[in-house]
Design an enzyme around this catalytic site. Structure first.
Site, PDB file in Angstrom:
ATOM      1  N   TYR A   2      -2.294  -0.024  10.000  1.00 40.26           N
ATOM      2  CA  TYR A   2      -2.514  -0.630   8.715  1.00 40.26           C
ATOM      3  C   TYR A   2      -1.144  -0.747   7.792  1.00 40.26           C
ATOM      4  CZ  TYR A   2      -3.863  -0.983   3.745  1.00 40.26           C
ATOM      5  OH  TYR A   2      -3.967  -1.383   2.384  1.00 40.26           O
ATOM      6  N   SER A  60       0.890  -1.237  -0.008  1.00 41.39           N
ATOM      7  CA  SER A  60      -0.050   0.228   0.215  1.00 41.39           C
ATOM      8  C   SER A  60       0.836   1.116   0.068  1.00 41.39           C
ATOM      9  CB  SER A  60      -0.887  -0.037   1.184  1.00 41.39           C
ATOM     10  OG  SER A  60      -1.488   1.190   1.461  1.00 41.39           O
TER      11      SER A  60
END
Length: 332
Positions: free
Chosen positions: A151, A126
């Site tokens: 995350y 990501s």
């Protein structure tokens, strides 16, 4: 031989499965169909994949015993691991879900790859790994050891674990740092969906950091083109330096639109596509978020010929058209 795709009921996963089957590839999809967002949306995505080339197993890949059982009679030689617990803000309230899915789950898929000696494992990282990085645009060579959300920390952990497996077991691995993907069949927790739903309902939209945000909005078809190009090009075990800096068979690429857009401009385009003005509720920056993202995609451009071709003034109307069609007989 088939390709194993995790997160097959997810946004990018569904589109990837369609693309692979369109070129004659057999696909084995797995997903646990959790309730992080609408399970019905996930089932509707799966319905688009019904094909002789597609088979599906409902399984939680963070449970290694269940995963091994589900795959015991399946033959595949490549893995695209897209399944994950997504979302920055959700990680503030549900941290364990991220460790279980993104760390344990990634380990379990690498163990499957090691056991099967798969030809290539491509996995989703990501743009969040860049955290508070001040160099702009973000380059895969930049240091990414100051994550600002759990995350992001789990996605960085996936990259580190992959480097280890590429070193120890010479497994070809490629990590993809996705930048703000949008398009038809997107996720309800993403800004594009949230804004569209609110504008159509005549409700205010939350605009964080008072609109002073930039994102590298990337249309899903462009993302899938990049994933397929990467899948077809496993990194060689030749000791040469790969994108991201590894000398092992492990590469890292940014996949973005190569153009960062102001959030306010994205809303302008969305208003035009919907035909209705938004009521903008200006709010401060959210914890764990970053003010700007932009992808330096020179590595994947130069090595694999990746060229995103969908600007937001084309991609956003396509999303809005899909959204209106999908919700014609549903509440949004």
């Amino acid at each position: 031989m088939a390709v194993l795709v995790t997160g097959a009921a997810g946004f990018i996963g569904m589109h990837l499965c369609q693309r692979l089957m369109a070129r004659g590839e057999a696909v084995i999809g797995i997903d646990n169909l959790n309730d992080y967002y609408s399970v019905q949306l996930k089932k509707d995505r799966l319905a688009t994949l019904e094909n002789d080339l597609f088979s599906f197993e409902k399984v939680d890949f963070s449970d290694h015993l269940a995963l091994e059982k589900a795959l015991s009679d399946k033959d595949f030689d490549r893995i695209v691991h897209l399944g994950a617990q997504a979302g920055v803000r959700y990680s503030l309230t549900h941290p364990r879900a991220y460790i279980e899915a993104n760390v344990m789950g990634h380990l379990n898929l690498m163990e499957v790859a090691r056991d099967r000696q798969t030809a290539h494992m491509v996995y989703a990282s990501s743009s969040s790994v860049y955290g508070g990085n001040e160099s702009f645009p973000f380059r895969v060579e930049d240091r990414v050891d100051q994550p600002v959300s759990l995350y992001a920390a789990t996605k960085k952990s996936d990259e580190l674990m992959s480097e280890t497996y590429a070193h120890l077991y010479r497994l070809p691995m490629t990590g993809l740092r996705f930048f703000t993907v949008y398009g038809p069949w997107g996720r309800p927790d993403m800004a594009m969906w949230i804004f569209t739903k609110a504008i159509l309902a005549g409700k205010p939209i939350p605009v964080f950091n008072h609109g002073k945000m930039q994102r590298d909005f990337t249309y899903v078809d462009d993302i899938v083109s990049g994933v397929v190009a990467v899948l077809d090009s496993p990194p060689a075990d030749d000791g040469e330096i790969k994108a991201g800096g590894s000398t092992k068979p492990h590469a890292l690429y940014n996949i973005g639109n190569n153009r960062s857009e102001e959030l306010s401009h994205m809303i302008d385009v969305l208003e035009d596509a919907i035909g209705k003005k938004a009521e903008r509720d200006l709010q401060p920056m959210q914890p764990g978020d970053v003010p700007a993202t932009a992808a330096d995609i020179s590595a994947i451009q130069n090595e694999l010929g990746f060229e995103p071709s969908t600007p937001i003034d084309i991609g956003i109307p396509k999303f809005v058209d899909w959204y209106r069609g999908y919700h014609g007989n549903r509440s949004g």
